[in-house]
Enzyme design. Structure first.
Site, PDB file in Angstrom:
ATOM      1  N   CYS A  36       0.821  -1.229   0.000  1.00  0.00           N
ATOM      2  CA  CYS A  36       0.000   0.000   0.000  1.00  0.00           C
ATOM      3  C   CYS A  36       0.849   1.271   0.000  1.00  0.00           C
ATOM      4  O   CYS A  36       0.322   2.368  -0.207  1.00  0.00           O
ATOM      5  CB  CYS A  36      -0.938   0.010   1.192  1.00  0.00           C
ATOM      6  SG  CYS A  36      -1.971  -1.445   1.303  1.00  0.00           S
ATOM      7  N   HIS A  45      -2.887   7.092   3.148  1.00  0.00           N
ATOM      8  CA  HIS A  45      -3.377   5.844   2.540  1.00  0.00           C
ATOM      9  C   HIS A  45      -4.758   5.561   3.139  1.00  0.00           C
ATOM     10  O   HIS A  45      -4.963   5.659   4.344  1.00  0.00           O
ATOM     11  CB  HIS A  45      -2.397   4.715   2.834  1.00  0.00           C
ATOM     12  CG  HIS A  45      -2.947   3.373   2.514  1.00  0.00           C
ATOM     13  ND1 HIS A  45      -3.557   3.097   1.303  1.00  0.00           N
ATOM     14  CD2 HIS A  45      -3.013   2.211   3.246  1.00  0.00           C
ATOM     15  CE1 HIS A  45      -3.963   1.842   1.299  1.00  0.00           C
ATOM     16  NE2 HIS A  45      -3.653   1.290   2.464  1.00  0.00           N
ATOM     17  N   ASN A  88     -10.131   0.275   0.655  1.00  0.00           N
ATOM     18  CA  ASN A  88      -8.673   0.335   0.589  1.00  0.00           C
ATOM     19  C   ASN A  88      -8.229  -0.207  -0.776  1.00  0.00           C
ATOM     20  O   ASN A  88      -8.388  -1.392  -1.053  1.00  0.00           O
ATOM     21  CB  ASN A  88      -8.107  -0.511   1.733  1.00  0.00           C
ATOM     22  CG  ASN A  88      -6.597  -0.581   1.755  1.00  0.00           C
ATOM     23  OD1 ASN A  88      -5.927  -0.233   0.775  1.00  0.00           O
ATOM     24  ND2 ASN A  88      -6.043  -1.051   2.858  1.00  0.00           N
TER      25      ASN A  88
HETATM   26  O1  UT7 Z   1      -3.413  -1.382   3.982  1.00  0.00           O
HETATM   27  C1  UT7 Z   1      -3.456  -1.975   5.239  1.00  0.00           C
HETATM   28  C2  UT7 Z   1      -4.521  -3.024   5.231  1.00  0.00           C
HETATM   29  N1  UT7 Z   1      -5.006  -3.478   6.490  1.00  0.00           N
HETATM   30  C3  UT7 Z   1      -5.618  -2.686   7.407  1.00  0.00           C
HETATM   31  O2  UT7 Z   1      -5.706  -1.506   7.297  1.00  0.00           O
HETATM   32  C4  UT7 Z   1      -6.222  -3.398   8.589  1.00  0.00           C
HETATM   33  C5  UT7 Z   1      -6.101  -2.605   9.863  1.00  0.00           C
HETATM   34  N2  UT7 Z   1      -7.019  -3.178  10.872  1.00  0.00           N
HETATM   35  C6  UT7 Z   1      -8.319  -2.826  10.879  1.00  0.00           C
HETATM   36  O3  UT7 Z   1      -8.770  -2.009  10.126  1.00  0.00           O
HETATM   37  C7  UT7 Z   1      -9.188  -3.480  11.938  1.00  0.00           C
HETATM   38  O4  UT7 Z   1      -8.408  -4.226  12.820  1.00  0.00           O
HETATM   39  C8  UT7 Z   1     -10.302  -4.382  11.315  1.00  0.00           C
HETATM   40  C9  UT7 Z   1     -11.334  -3.522  10.572  1.00  0.00           C
HETATM   41  C10 UT7 Z   1      -9.695  -5.411  10.371  1.00  0.00           C
HETATM   42  C11 UT7 Z   1     -11.031  -5.150  12.413  1.00  0.00           C
HETATM   43  O5  UT7 Z   1     -11.596  -4.221  13.323  1.00  0.00           O
HETATM   44  P1  UT7 Z   1     -11.414  -4.437  14.877  1.00  0.00           P
HETATM   45  O6  UT7 Z   1     -12.153  -3.364  15.568  1.00  0.00           O
HETATM   46  O7  UT7 Z   1      -9.948  -4.569  15.160  1.00  0.00           O
HETATM   47  O8  UT7 Z   1     -12.184  -5.789  15.114  1.00  0.00           O
HETATM   48  P2  UT7 Z   1     -11.629  -7.156  15.748  1.00  0.00           P
HETATM   49  O9  UT7 Z   1     -10.662  -7.812  14.853  1.00  0.00           O
HETATM   50  O10 UT7 Z   1     -11.243  -6.886  17.176  1.00  0.00           O
HETATM   51  O11 UT7 Z   1     -12.961  -8.033  15.771  1.00  0.00           O
HETATM   52  C12 UT7 Z   1     -14.064  -7.702  16.637  1.00  0.00           C
HETATM   53  C13 UT7 Z   1     -15.187  -8.659  16.322  1.00  0.00           C
HETATM   54  C14 UT7 Z   1     -14.755 -10.122  16.266  1.00  0.00           C
HETATM   55  O12 UT7 Z   1     -15.798 -10.904  16.806  1.00  0.00           O
HETATM   56  P3  UT7 Z   1     -15.717 -11.447  18.322  1.00  0.00           P
HETATM   57  O13 UT7 Z   1     -14.476 -12.307  18.370  1.00  0.00           O
HETATM   58  O14 UT7 Z   1     -15.609 -10.244  19.190  1.00  0.00           O
HETATM   59  O15 UT7 Z   1     -16.991 -12.205  18.466  1.00  0.00           O
HETATM   60  C15 UT7 Z   1     -14.638 -10.402  14.801  1.00  0.00           C
HETATM   61  O16 UT7 Z   1     -14.850 -11.763  14.481  1.00  0.00           O
HETATM   62  O17 UT7 Z   1     -15.718  -8.362  15.044  1.00  0.00           O
HETATM   63  C16 UT7 Z   1     -15.773  -9.564  14.256  1.00  0.00           C
HETATM   64  N3  UT7 Z   1     -15.652  -9.203  12.864  1.00  0.00           N
HETATM   65  C17 UT7 Z   1     -16.701  -8.892  12.093  1.00  0.00           C
HETATM   66  N4  UT7 Z   1     -18.027  -8.831  12.378  1.00  0.00           N
HETATM   67  C18 UT7 Z   1     -18.849  -8.476  11.384  1.00  0.00           C
HETATM   68  C19 UT7 Z   1     -14.525  -9.095  12.119  1.00  0.00           C
HETATM   69  N5  UT7 Z   1     -14.849  -8.726  10.875  1.00  0.00           N
HETATM   70  C20 UT7 Z   1     -16.181  -8.584  10.828  1.00  0.00           C
HETATM   71  C21 UT7 Z   1     -17.099  -8.225   9.846  1.00  0.00           C
HETATM   72  N6  UT7 Z   1     -18.414  -8.163  10.158  1.00  0.00           N
HETATM   73  N7  UT7 Z   1     -16.711  -7.895   8.584  1.00  0.00           N
END
Ligand code: UT7
Length: 342
Positions: free
Chosen positions: A112, A268, A298
């Site tokens: 990225c 980004h 993204n």
């Molecule tokens: O160019 C760089 C590319 N990558 C990035 O920029 C990624 C950077 N990271 C992020 O943007 C965030 O970490 C995410 C958007 C990927 C995830 O957000 P988060 O607030 O860190 O969520 P999390 O991973 O802590 O997950 C919280 C909950 C989980 O469920 P449980 O375990 O609490 O029951 C996940 O399974 O949200 C769940 N979850 C979803 N629920 C509905 C994860 N993805 C989804 C989804 N829809 N799409």
């Protein structure tokens, strides 16, 4: 001495819009979750157009905006993690299609951060006197390497291309400072494997076994696991906030400027919450960060070029406005460029 400046910009996005509701029919997610956790409402997804097609369209527009003819271009740098081929490069395909008959061409990969790495590379070629006009294109069809069964990653990304033409001149987006960084010790945070080593001495490793979906209808010889984006989301999030903040502070220091001298920051476009946190740490009002991730998600190496072209098209950039472009991504890599609009 003349500076190096951006003299033309361009972008191109696939027509098909995939909304969060569309995604909720594929994986267990919702519009509400995606909007509140990321700020993304929709993204563009290719229904057939390839990375080089997108790159060609964005590149062609940037050359026209620069007021140049294709034969004036000396070098084309394409930056992508989703090329159509290992060989030929995306840059060579674009070179032929736009008719840049006098141009050298190569691809560059910095995930990225690709657009920043590409522009800083172009800056060095121009400063050295080797080339006058360089076309830099960030282009991605990330939809081809997404795991469409993984709700934590497939909701984040989209397809698109952004481009700039850079030249030796004091007019346009004049580069005042630039910097690049990498930290390979964090390479496990964001990955996408290539094809496995398979030769008379090495059989296909077990971790490349295909999923059931991939096996359906696939010729036996192609039965290895297709490359997919995998990431440790929360760690990437922390890295992103820290690196955007550090890059902004360090490039301001390098240019001898303060945050009050900056009209816009183009980060980004990964996640609105990443940008909100960086804005707090840098003590910059959020309004100064240009954002379009609600519409495109993204787009990796394409995101900064697309955003810059959109900002230029608004006509809001005034003479003397200073901008910081700041990227981060797999590798891990990061970098920034400070520009003054003249
Ligand atoms: O160019 C760089 C590319 N990558 C990035 O920029 C990624 C950077 N990271 C992020 O943007 C965030 O970490 C995410 C958007 C990927 C995830 O957000 P988060 O607030 O860190 O969520 P999390 O991973 O802590 O997950 C919280 C909950 C989980 O469920 P449980 O375990 O609490 O029951 C996940 O399974 O949200 C769940 N979850 C979803 N629920 C509905 C994860 N993805 C989804 C989804 N829809 N799409």
């Amino acid at each position: 001495m003349s500076h190096v400046a951006i003299i033309g910009t361009g972008r191109y996005l696939p027509e098909h819009i995939m909304t969060n509701d569309d995604l909720s029919e594929l994986v267990d997610t919702s519009d509400e979750w995606i909007r509140t956790r990321t700020g993304i409402r929709e993204r563009r997804v290719s229904t057939g157009i390839s990375t080089s097609d997108l790159a060609y369209e964005a590149g062609k527009r940037a050359v026209v905006e620069a007021g140049l003819k294709p034969e004036d271009i000396d070098l084309i740098i394409c930056t992508t993690i989703t090329p159509d081929y290992f060989m030929p490069s995306c840059a060579c395909i674009v070179q032929e299609r736009i008719g840049a008959v006098n141009s050298a061409a190569f691809d560059l990969t910095a995930a990225c951060t690709g657009m920043i790495y590409g522009m800083v590379t172009a800056e060095q070629f121009i400063k050295s006197g080797m080339y006058e006009n360089v076309l830099v294109i960030g282009s991605e069809t990330l939809s081809r390497i997404l795991d469409w069964e993984d709700r934590s990653s497939c909701v984040l990304f989209g397809d698109g291309a952004g481009a700039v033409v850079m030249s030796k001149t004091d007019k346009g987006g004049v580069l005042l400072a630039s910097r690049l960084e990498a930290d390979g010790s964090k390479s496990n945070l964001l990955t996408c494997s290539a094809i496995p080593l398979q030769n008379p001495y090495v059989k296909s490793p077990s971790h490349f076994q295909p999923t059931e979906i991939e096996m359906q209808g696939m010729p036996k010889k192609d039965l290895y696991r297709l490359p997919k984006i995998e990431m440790i989301g929360q760690e990437v999030f922390k890295y992103a906030v820290r690196t955007i903040t550090d890059n902004i502070n360090n490039i301001l220091k390098k240019a001898g400027l303060s945050i009050d001298d900056i009209a816009y920051i183009i980060p980004h476009q990964a996640n609105q919450r990443i940008i909100e946190q960086a804005s707090k740490f840098c003590k910059v009002p959020l309004e100064r960060f240009y954002m379009n991730l609600d519409r495109y998600g993204n787009t990796s190496a394409a995101s900064i070029g697309i955003a810059l072209d959109e900002l230029v098209a608004t006509g809001e950039l005034k003479q003397g406005d200073r901008l910081i472009l700041v990227g981060f991504g797999g590798g891990m890599t990061s970098g920034s460029i400070l520009l003054e609009w003249r």
